[in-house]
Design a protein around this motif. Structure first.
Motif, PDB file in Angstrom:
ATOM      1  N   LEU A 158      16.581   7.127  25.794  1.00 56.30           N
ATOM      2  CA  LEU A 158      16.699   7.270  24.561  1.00 56.30           C
ATOM      3  C   LEU A 158      17.662   8.893  24.366  1.00 56.30           C
ATOM      4  CD1 LEU A 158      15.308   5.762  21.476  1.00 56.30           C
ATOM      5  CD2 LEU A 158      14.645   8.119  21.470  1.00 56.30           C
ATOM      6  N   ALA A 161      19.547   3.670  22.367  1.00 56.55           N
ATOM      7  CA  ALA A 161      18.819   3.402  23.584  1.00 56.55           C
ATOM      8  C   ALA A 161      18.976   2.421  24.804  1.00 56.55           C
ATOM      9  CB  ALA A 161      17.665   2.725  22.694  1.00 56.55           C
ATOM     10  N   VAL A 217      11.359   8.449  21.977  1.00 50.55           N
ATOM     11  CA  VAL A 217      10.561   7.617  22.912  1.00 50.55           C
ATOM     12  C   VAL A 217       9.524   6.282  22.956  1.00 50.55           C
ATOM     13  CG1 VAL A 217       9.952   7.997  24.977  1.00 50.55           C
ATOM     14  CG2 VAL A 217      11.926   6.501  25.081  1.00 50.55           C
TER      15      VAL A 217
END
Length: 324
Positions: A186, A193, A265
């Motif tokens: 990410l 992402a 993330v």
């Protein structure tokens, strides 16, 4: 509604130029009462009186006492609990506790590090590719026909009784047909992402994923300069270091016992679970996996992110697919 400049002009017409109140009120399209109020303030205090005054009363006889307010603040600082729990402890309405905390400008629990009670310092790298967060999320596979979420506990019980010794069980004691591993990369700046569903989290699998993720970001006009991971075995391996060196990417590790360092993330994986993994009552693992590309496209190109006030694609120059 008059601005401060308009109020001043009205007041000067009445006080300095001698206009009658009704004439000034008609000229500035306000009531004579309003014209008189601003003229009187100007006459008593001058131009500084043209700004709005606070509507707060001069005295508040029913306001919570200082000692009670201090008790609320001490409890918040010591226990790190919200107004509902504080009110329950002290026998007070939660709304009163909330007002006390707000007046004291207390940091919201969502913006506080629970371990240290310090405000969370949020950061963001200035350009796409300056830092890519990489992490792995382990999830149980869905049995054919669906698990207990779609078929109920009776169906799951039959799976448990027929499960082979090699099968795993989840927190409910239910049989699972193995696990899958969601490898995610990410971008720190844009939140763009890239996720793959893989069979394990070995160093070979992680290195292969990172090569493909690096190429994916490059295909979206993002030049990756640094990658950040936790201290999992696959990321501290020599193979991971060699792969990053070959790709020209600097390796960065999380601080020990500080998962917030890779919080972006981690937050994405929570969204992934809520909006993809358990968003639909899937009847098979195949069905769930087929839904992942659609979710990722929506997440990257259309989903509004409150932290960046728009979709991820809006922060990546010349990114294709925003309008599809």
């Amino acid at each position: 509604m008059l601005t401060e400049r308009g109020r001043l002009r009205l007041a000067r017409c009445v006080v300095d130029d001698g206009w009658p109140l009704r004439r000034a009120a008609e000229r500035f399209q306000v009531s004579p009462t309003t014209a008189k109020r601003w003229a009187d303030r100007y006459r008593d205090q001058g131009p500084v009186a043209m700004s709005d005054r606070s509507s707060r009363p001069h005295t508040s006889p029913n306001r919570t006492s200082t000692s009670v307010e201090q008790h609320v603040l001490r409890l918040r600082h010591r226990e790190r609990i919200g107004p509902a729990q504080i009110g329950w402890r002290l026998g007070m309405p939660a709304s009163t506790c909330h007002a006390i905390l707000r007046r004291a400008s207390v940091v919201r629990l969502a913006h506080m590090d629970r371990a240290t009670a310090e405000p969370i310092r949020r950061y963001e790298h200035p350009a796409p590719g300056d830092l890519i967060h990489v992490d792995i999320k382990k999830r149980g596979n869905i049995p054919t026909g669906g698990g207990w979420r779609t078929q109920g506990d009776d169906h799951q019980g039959r799976l448990n009784r027929t499960a082979t010794p090699g099968h795993h069980t989840d927190k409910r004691g239910n049989a699972r047909l193995g696990y899958c591993f969601l490898h995610t990369a990410l971008d720190d700046h844009s939140r763009l992402a890239y996720t793959e569903i893989l069979t394990d989290e070995t160093k070979e699998t992680a290195a292969g994923f990172w090569r493909r993720a690096h190429a994916w970001f490059a295909g979206h006009n993002i030049t990756t300069t640094r990658v950040q991971t936790d201290n999992g075995s696959c990321y501290v391996s020599r193979l991971w270091q060699q792969t990053c060196t070959e790709l020209g990417v600097t390796v960065k590790k999380n601080r020990p016992y500080r998962p917030q360092t890779n919080g972006k993330v981690e937050r994405f994986h929570r969204t992934l679970v809520d909006e993809w993994a358990y968003a639909t009552a899937y009847t098979s693992e195949k069905e769930r996996r087929e839904a992942l590309p659609r979710f990722l496209h929506t997440y990257n190109h259309h989903r509004h992110h409150s932290a960046i006030e728009g979709p991820s694609a809006s922060r990546v120059p010349n990114l294709s697919g925003q309008n599809t």
